[in-house]
Design a protein around this motif. Sequence first.
Motif, PDB file in Angstrom:
ATOM      1  N   LYS A 131       0.816  -1.211   0.000  1.00  0.00           N
ATOM      2  CA  LYS A 131       0.000   0.000   0.000  1.00  0.00           C
ATOM      3  C   LYS A 131       0.854   1.269   0.000  1.00  0.00           C
ATOM      4  O   LYS A 131       0.516   2.265  -0.656  1.00  0.00           O
ATOM      5  N   GLN A 132       1.958   1.251   0.722  1.00  0.00           N
ATOM      6  CA  GLN A 132       2.776   2.461   0.826  1.00  0.00           C
ATOM      7  C   GLN A 132       3.376   2.855  -0.522  1.00  0.00           C
ATOM      8  O   GLN A 132       3.658   4.033  -0.762  1.00  0.00           O
ATOM      9  N   GLU A 133       3.550   1.878  -1.409  1.00  0.00           N
ATOM     10  CA  GLU A 133       4.080   2.167  -2.744  1.00  0.00           C
ATOM     11  C   GLU A 133       2.977   2.456  -3.756  1.00  0.00           C
ATOM     12  O   GLU A 133       3.268   2.936  -4.857  1.00  0.00           O
ATOM     13  N   ASN A 134       1.762   2.168  -3.382  1.00  0.00           N
ATOM     14  CA  ASN A 134       0.643   2.256  -4.324  1.00  0.00           C
ATOM     15  C   ASN A 134      -0.343   3.350  -3.908  1.00  0.00           C
ATOM     16  O   ASN A 134      -0.187   4.514  -4.261  1.00  0.00           O
ATOM     17  N   GLU A 135      -1.373   2.979  -3.147  1.00  0.00           N
ATOM     18  CA  GLU A 135      -2.403   3.940  -2.771  1.00  0.00           C
ATOM     19  C   GLU A 135      -1.839   5.148  -2.008  1.00  0.00           C
ATOM     20  O   GLU A 135      -2.316   6.272  -2.181  1.00  0.00           O
ATOM     21  N   ASP A 136      -0.813   4.900  -1.174  1.00  0.00           N
ATOM     22  CA  ASP A 136      -0.263   6.009  -0.393  1.00  0.00           C
ATOM     23  C   ASP A 136       0.484   7.011  -1.269  1.00  0.00           C
ATOM     24  O   ASP A 136       0.488   8.221  -0.969  1.00  0.00           O
ATOM     25  N   VAL A 137       1.114   6.537  -2.337  1.00  0.00           N
ATOM     26  CA  VAL A 137       1.767   7.454  -3.277  1.00  0.00           C
ATOM     27  C   VAL A 137       0.713   8.288  -3.994  1.00  0.00           C
ATOM     28  O   VAL A 137       0.847   9.513  -4.133  1.00  0.00           O
ATOM     29  N   VAL A 138      -0.360   7.635  -4.439  1.00  0.00           N
ATOM     30  CA  VAL A 138      -1.440   8.348  -5.118  1.00  0.00           C
ATOM     31  C   VAL A 138      -2.047   9.408  -4.197  1.00  0.00           C
ATOM     32  O   VAL A 138      -2.295  10.551  -4.608  1.00  0.00           O
ATOM     33  N   LYS A 139      -2.279   9.031  -2.952  1.00  0.00           N
ATOM     34  CA  LYS A 139      -2.845   9.998  -1.990  1.00  0.00           C
ATOM     35  C   LYS A 139      -1.913  11.195  -1.799  1.00  0.00           C
ATOM     36  O   LYS A 139      -2.356  12.351  -1.750  1.00  0.00           O
ATOM     37  N   PHE A 140      -0.620  10.920  -1.696  1.00  0.00           N
ATOM     38  CA  PHE A 140       0.351  12.000  -1.533  1.00  0.00           C
ATOM     39  C   PHE A 140       0.291  12.956  -2.724  1.00  0.00           C
ATOM     40  O   PHE A 140       0.291  14.180  -2.548  1.00  0.00           O
ATOM     41  N   LEU A 141       0.226  12.403  -3.929  1.00  0.00           N
ATOM     42  CA  LEU A 141       0.205  13.241  -5.123  1.00  0.00           C
ATOM     43  C   LEU A 141      -1.074  14.085  -5.188  1.00  0.00           C
ATOM     44  O   LEU A 141      -1.037  15.264  -5.539  1.00  0.00           O
ATOM     45  N   CYS A 142      -2.199  13.471  -4.837  1.00  0.00           N
ATOM     46  CA  CYS A 142      -3.466  14.212  -4.880  1.00  0.00           C
ATOM     47  C   CYS A 142      -3.537  15.276  -3.781  1.00  0.00           C
ATOM     48  O   CYS A 142      -4.124  16.346  -3.984  1.00  0.00           O
ATOM     49  N   ASP A 143      -2.931  14.981  -2.622  1.00  0.00           N
ATOM     50  CA  ASP A 143      -2.978  15.923  -1.503  1.00  0.00           C
ATOM     51  C   ASP A 143      -2.007  17.086  -1.678  1.00  0.00           C
ATOM     52  O   ASP A 143      -2.256  18.183  -1.162  1.00  0.00           O
ATOM     53  N   ASN A 144      -0.907  16.845  -2.390  1.00  0.00           N
ATOM     54  CA  ASN A 144       0.166  17.841  -2.425  1.00  0.00           C
ATOM     55  C   ASN A 144       0.409  18.467  -3.787  1.00  0.00           C
ATOM     56  O   ASN A 144       1.108  19.490  -3.870  1.00  0.00           O
ATOM     57  N   LEU A 145      -0.159  17.886  -4.826  1.00  0.00           N
ATOM     58  CA  LEU A 145       0.033  18.421  -6.170  1.00  0.00           C
ATOM     59  C   LEU A 145      -1.335  18.648  -6.798  1.00  0.00           C
ATOM     60  O   LEU A 145      -2.338  18.059  -6.381  1.00  0.00           O
ATOM     61  N   ASN A 146      -1.370  19.464  -7.791  1.00  0.00           N
ATOM     62  CA  ASN A 146      -2.650  19.865  -8.378  1.00  0.00           C
ATOM     63  C   ASN A 146      -3.122  18.826  -9.402  1.00  0.00           C
ATOM     64  O   ASN A 146      -3.216  19.097 -10.593  1.00  0.00           O
ATOM     65  N   ILE A 147      -3.405  17.597  -8.923  1.00  0.00           N
ATOM     66  CA  ILE A 147      -3.889  16.533  -9.811  1.00  0.00           C
ATOM     67  C   ILE A 147      -5.123  15.880  -9.200  1.00  0.00           C
ATOM     68  O   ILE A 147      -5.363  15.955  -7.991  1.00  0.00           O
ATOM     69  N   ILE A 148      -5.897  15.256 -10.052  1.00  0.00           N
ATOM     70  CA  ILE A 148      -7.152  14.602  -9.663  1.00  0.00           C
ATOM     71  C   ILE A 148      -7.050  13.118  -9.988  1.00  0.00           C
ATOM     72  O   ILE A 148      -6.632  12.737 -11.088  1.00  0.00           O
ATOM     73  N   LEU A 149      -7.449  12.277  -9.055  1.00  0.00           N
ATOM     74  CA  LEU A 149      -7.453  10.836  -9.282  1.00  0.00           C
ATOM     75  C   LEU A 149      -8.653  10.450 -10.148  1.00  0.00           C
ATOM     76  O   LEU A 149      -9.798  10.720  -9.782  1.00  0.00           O
ATOM     77  N   GLU A 150      -8.394   9.826 -11.290  1.00  0.00           N
ATOM     78  CA  GLU A 150      -9.471   9.324 -12.140  1.00  0.00           C
ATOM     79  C   GLU A 150      -9.854   7.903 -11.749  1.00  0.00           C
ATOM     80  O   GLU A 150     -11.032   7.565 -11.657  1.00  0.00           O
ATOM     81  N   SER A 151      -8.852   7.044 -11.537  1.00  0.00           N
ATOM     82  CA  SER A 151      -9.132   5.674 -11.117  1.00  0.00           C
ATOM     83  C   SER A 151      -7.838   5.049 -10.615  1.00  0.00           C
ATOM     84  O   SER A 151      -6.742   5.503 -10.940  1.00  0.00           O
ATOM     85  N   GLN A 152      -7.983   4.012  -9.806  1.00  0.00           N
ATOM     86  CA  GLN A 152      -6.830   3.222  -9.396  1.00  0.00           C
ATOM     87  C   GLN A 152      -7.284   1.786  -9.210  1.00  0.00           C
ATOM     88  O   GLN A 152      -8.444   1.525  -8.884  1.00  0.00           O
ATOM     89  N   GLN A 153      -6.369   0.861  -9.423  1.00  0.00           N
ATOM     90  CA  GLN A 153      -6.769  -0.545  -9.417  1.00  0.00           C
ATOM     91  C   GLN A 153      -5.559  -1.440  -9.194  1.00  0.00           C
ATOM     92  O   GLN A 153      -4.478  -1.181  -9.726  1.00  0.00           O
ATOM     93  N   ILE A 154      -5.757  -2.482  -8.392  1.00  0.00           N
ATOM     94  CA  ILE A 154      -4.776  -3.564  -8.324  1.00  0.00           C
ATOM     95  C   ILE A 154      -5.077  -4.514  -9.481  1.00  0.00           C
ATOM     96  O   ILE A 154      -6.197  -5.023  -9.616  1.00  0.00           O
ATOM     97  N   ILE A 155      -4.112  -4.716 -10.331  1.00  0.00           N
ATOM     98  CA  ILE A 155      -4.260  -5.666 -11.447  1.00  0.00           C
ATOM     99  C   ILE A 155      -3.814  -7.023 -10.928  1.00  0.00           C
ATOM    100  O   ILE A 155      -2.616  -7.297 -10.804  1.00  0.00           O
TER     101      ILE A 155
END
Length: 368
Positions: free
Chosen positions: A333-357
């Motif tokens: 999780k720390q390499e996956n969802e937590d990275v995405v959360k960090f980017l959305c919280d700290n940079l001007n980006i919006i999450l469209e989707s995320q998925q474990i393949i």
Amino acid sequence: TKPLNFFLKNFYRGNRHMGSTDRRQLSTIIYQYFRLGKNFPDVNLKQKICIATLLCNSERNPITDFILGESIYFNPEQIELPTDEKIKLVESFYPEFKLQSIFPFTRYLSQFDDVDLFLKSHFNQPKVWIRIRKEKRKEVIDELDSNKFIYEVGPASDLCLSFKKHYPLHELKSFENAYFEIQDGGSQMTGQFLHPNANEYWWDSCAGSGGKSLLLMDQEPTVSMLMSDQRETIIKNLESRIAKVGATNYKTIIADLSKPHPVDIPFEFFDGIILDAPCTGSGTWASTPELLSTFDIDAIAVHHILQTTIAQHVLPYLKVGKPLIYITCSVYKQENEDVVKFLCDNLNIILESQQIIEGFRYRASTFF
């Protein structure tokens, strides 16, 4: 520490009296031994090999019969039992056995639909996978059929094929002609998140061997690509691989993306960026099971920092409103969802989707 396959290659090189059958059988036994993870630390080597043979095979052969014939608890016929029954059988004689002990630090995993199924998948070596170039499917299928190679189609697309046996795919004419790529099935499934449009300019920022670039260019041949990696030898291998398919609409550069302003190109320049980030590789450990018992938990946090750093350094080069495709072959999780959360919280980006393949469902690697 070198991977197990490197050690075995050097070992066999120094023991040339061993024939190909001997090498294959010994490698299988060694890999199965490591598939038990950190279970059975106090069980003697002989019995541990018996347990591994029981859990990691579903069909009898002379080697499994011989090994289980040496067991004090199991017999050769039991190898054909369903996996869950074999696990219960092992637990009856070895109450200390825990499925959770196969994979290290399971409490830090990303969200899976079936964690136990993921853990049990490490009993098996992943299949060999290829991705056929879309205009060359007939030629490849015809050659596979003429050689009587047994394959299955999917799940990524009808261009995605898998093989349970190790066939000499490198000897096929269609391989020499670059009609297909050897590419893991889970890696191919990341293609569902790539939506290139005609004549766009994309950046594969941690390109490695170029599998994602080739996948994207096959989806939309008019796309131009920039491919970068910090390793010169990797870039040279990448260039050979790309040239083999006849592509010309690309450029390669050596870039250390852990540093600010890593490339000399205009900001807000790309229509899409693929960040196949450096990671623990934990989604691939069914292929390298020695890591199930040797992995250091500190590596997760180290990679998290590197991943967020690289993402912050590549984002300024992305046009507004265009996609960053963040990919790992990690299951943490720390390499996956937590990275995405960090980017959305700290940079001007919006999450469209995320998925474990969940490639493990198909005997492929698992990706995020």
